[in-house]
Every structure is written in C-alpha cells, then in structure tokens.
Motif scaffolding. Structure first.
Motif, PDB file in Angstrom:
ATOM      1  N   GLN A   1       0.833  -1.192   0.000  1.00  0.00           N
ATOM      2  CA  GLN A   1       0.000   0.000   0.000  1.00  0.00           C
ATOM      3  C   GLN A   1       0.876   1.254   0.000  1.00  0.00           C
ATOM      4  O   GLN A   1       1.821   1.357   0.786  1.00  0.00           O
ATOM      5  N   ARG A   2       0.560   2.192  -0.897  1.00  0.00           N
ATOM      6  CA  ARG A   2       1.267   3.466  -0.918  1.00  0.00           C
ATOM      7  C   ARG A   2       0.587   4.424   0.057  1.00  0.00           C
ATOM      8  O   ARG A   2      -0.590   4.745  -0.084  1.00  0.00           O
ATOM      9  N   VAL A   3       1.327   4.875   1.053  1.00  0.00           N
ATOM     10  CA  VAL A   3       0.816   5.809   2.054  1.00  0.00           C
ATOM     11  C   VAL A   3       1.476   7.166   1.804  1.00  0.00           C
ATOM     12  O   VAL A   3       2.701   7.271   1.825  1.00  0.00           O
ATOM     13  N   VAL A   4       0.662   8.194   1.567  1.00  0.00           N
ATOM     14  CA  VAL A   4       1.218   9.502   1.217  1.00  0.00           C
ATOM     15  C   VAL A   4       1.093  10.471   2.389  1.00  0.00           C
ATOM     16  O   VAL A   4       0.235  10.312   3.255  1.00  0.00           O
ATOM     17  N   PRO A   5       1.934  11.489   2.433  1.00  0.00           N
ATOM     18  CA  PRO A   5       1.899  12.445   3.553  1.00  0.00           C
ATOM     19  C   PRO A   5       0.573  13.198   3.620  1.00  0.00           C
ATOM     20  O   PRO A   5       0.036  13.618   2.602  1.00  0.00           O
ATOM     21  N   ASP A   6       0.066  13.372   4.851  1.00  0.00           N
ATOM     22  CA  ASP A   6      -1.149  14.169   5.049  1.00  0.00           C
ATOM     23  C   ASP A   6      -1.074  15.023   6.310  1.00  0.00           C
ATOM     24  O   ASP A   6      -2.033  15.709   6.661  1.00  0.00           O
ATOM     25  N   GLY A   7       0.064  14.968   6.999  1.00  0.00           N
ATOM     26  CA  GLY A   7       0.216  15.732   8.228  1.00  0.00           C
ATOM     27  C   GLY A   7      -0.324  15.021   9.453  1.00  0.00           C
ATOM     28  O   GLY A   7      -0.101  15.463  10.582  1.00  0.00           O
TER      29      GLY A   7
ATOM     30  N   PRO B   1       4.590  11.356  11.317  1.00  0.00           N
ATOM     31  CA  PRO B   1       4.294  12.209  10.158  1.00  0.00           C
ATOM     32  C   PRO B   1       5.288  11.940   9.028  1.00  0.00           C
ATOM     33  O   PRO B   1       6.497  11.916   9.260  1.00  0.00           O
ATOM     34  N   ASP B   2       4.788  11.702   7.848  1.00  0.00           N
ATOM     35  CA  ASP B   2       5.629  11.373   6.697  1.00  0.00           C
ATOM     36  C   ASP B   2       5.992  12.619   5.894  1.00  0.00           C
ATOM     37  O   ASP B   2       5.201  13.559   5.787  1.00  0.00           O
ATOM     38  N   THR B   3       7.192  12.581   5.309  1.00  0.00           N
ATOM     39  CA  THR B   3       7.605  13.649   4.403  1.00  0.00           C
ATOM     40  C   THR B   3       7.557  13.213   2.948  1.00  0.00           C
ATOM     41  O   THR B   3       7.688  14.046   2.053  1.00  0.00           O
ATOM     42  N   SER B   4       7.373  11.930   2.712  1.00  0.00           N
ATOM     43  CA  SER B   4       7.232  11.398   1.349  1.00  0.00           C
ATOM     44  C   SER B   4       6.455  10.092   1.444  1.00  0.00           C
ATOM     45  O   SER B   4       6.165   9.600   2.538  1.00  0.00           O
TER      46      SER B   4
END
Length: 213
Positions: free
Chosen positions: A25-31, A49-52
C-alpha cells in the motif's frame, strides 16, 4: 477494502483496512499520525508524520487504525512529533504503560489523551493559505519560534508542513473529481505544472495514478 468510521471529538477518524492476500500500500503524507493494531499478531505501532510516500506491506487480515489530526501527536504520546518523523514505532517504545488489546481500547486511549490546541489549529490554517513569514507575523512568533512549534507539534519545519498540507488539500479536491487545473488553483499552486512536480515529489507517482481506483 478501506473504510473510515466516525471518531470521538479531537480525533481525525477511525479506519480499517482488510485484504485477503499480501499487498503493498502506498501511504502519502497528510500531516496526520496514526495508531495501528494488527489483531493477528497483537502488534501496536505508531505511524509518525511522513515527508514522502511510504510503501507499506500489508498482510492478509484486518488492520485497525486511529488517526490523529495534525498537531495532536505530542498530547497523546508524550514526545515531539519530529522524534518519529518518517518512522513506524512500537507503541511500547513511546508509552510503556499502555495495555491495549482491542480497537475500542485504542480509541479510548487516544480520545482520553488528545488535546486540541486552538493555537496549533490556527498555525496550520495560516500555513495552508499563506507564506511562512506572514503566518509567523499573524501568530506573533519569530521565525525561529514558529519553526520550533511546528517541529514539536507537527513533526515538520514550517515550509515542509505547508507543502504537506497543500498537497493533502489538492488530493482531496482531485478525489472529488475536480479538473487538475482547478485543483492547482484552489489548493494554492502556481500552476498545474507546479502541482504535478509537488505530487511526484511527495507521492512518487503522478496525480492521475495516485487517485486511480
């Protein structure tokens, strides 16, 4: 199958993801940040928290999650959000005393500890709609103070937080069926090319591929 459920006040949402075979699964940043539980193994993990984009391997079964809104992480887990940026950390490393054995206990744990800080909400709102210097002036902080506040609460320096929040707004507009040119304008990008570059940087794939069912 992914599903979101209503959440108690102060939480962004509750969610479940069920798969019948191993998948990525691709998990993208959302804050946001998440507390996740896999019943089969009993594993409880915190997603910082993700940056990419992160590519997560998902085993067959159901994964349960409690999503915290941007800025809520320190109140629930007791450490600055930047300490777990781009990481997946066992809950026991952050809150050794936590004894959670069900989805309902996860929800109660987060709901009982979360604090919604109006100052942080205002910070995020100002960064969504304006530049960092203007946001600092509106809040009454120096640039250094704003950076410290953002790192502790959100896990990002102000400019990165601004990019992540803008990207999240754009993704919601695209999912709603808006033309990409309108998405770029409404989310605050200079133009559609700027939107395309930012999506590739933060998500690793073009916007059309990202929202494909």
């Amino acid at each position: 199958m992914y599903a979101e459920l209503p959440a108690p006040a102060g939480l962004a949402c509750l969610w479940t993801r069920t798969v019948s075979s191993p998948t990525v699964q691709r998990v993208v940043p959302d804050g946001c940040t998440d507390l996740m539980w896999t019943p089969a193994s009993g594993a409880l993990f915190v997603a910082g928290p993700d940056t990419s984009a992160q590519l997560a391997s998902v085993a067959p079964g159901t994964l349960y999650g409690v999503r915290l809104p941007p800025g809520a992480f320190p109140s629930v887990f007791g450490v600055p959000a930047h300490a777990v940026r781009d990481l997946r950390v066992p809950l026991s490393d952050l809150v050794p005393s936590a004894r959670l054995t069900s989805f309902s206990s996860m929800v109660e744990f987060c709901a009982s500890r979360v604090v919604v800080d109006p100052a942080l909400t205002a910070t995020a709102s100002l960064l969504r709609s304006g530049d960092v210097e203007s946001a600092a002036w509106e809040i009454g902080l120096s640039s250094r103070q704003l950076r410290r506040r953002c790192l502790d609460a959100f896990g990002y320096p102000p400019k990165v937080l601004q990019r992540v929040l803008r990207f999240d707004s754009a993704l919601k507009l695209a999912w709603a069926g808006k033309p990409f040119a309108s998405v770029a304008f409404e989310a605050g990008y200079a133009d559609q090319a700027h939107l395309a570059r930012e999506v590739r940087t933060l998500a690793g794939v073009p916007l059309g591929q990202l929202i494909r069912p």
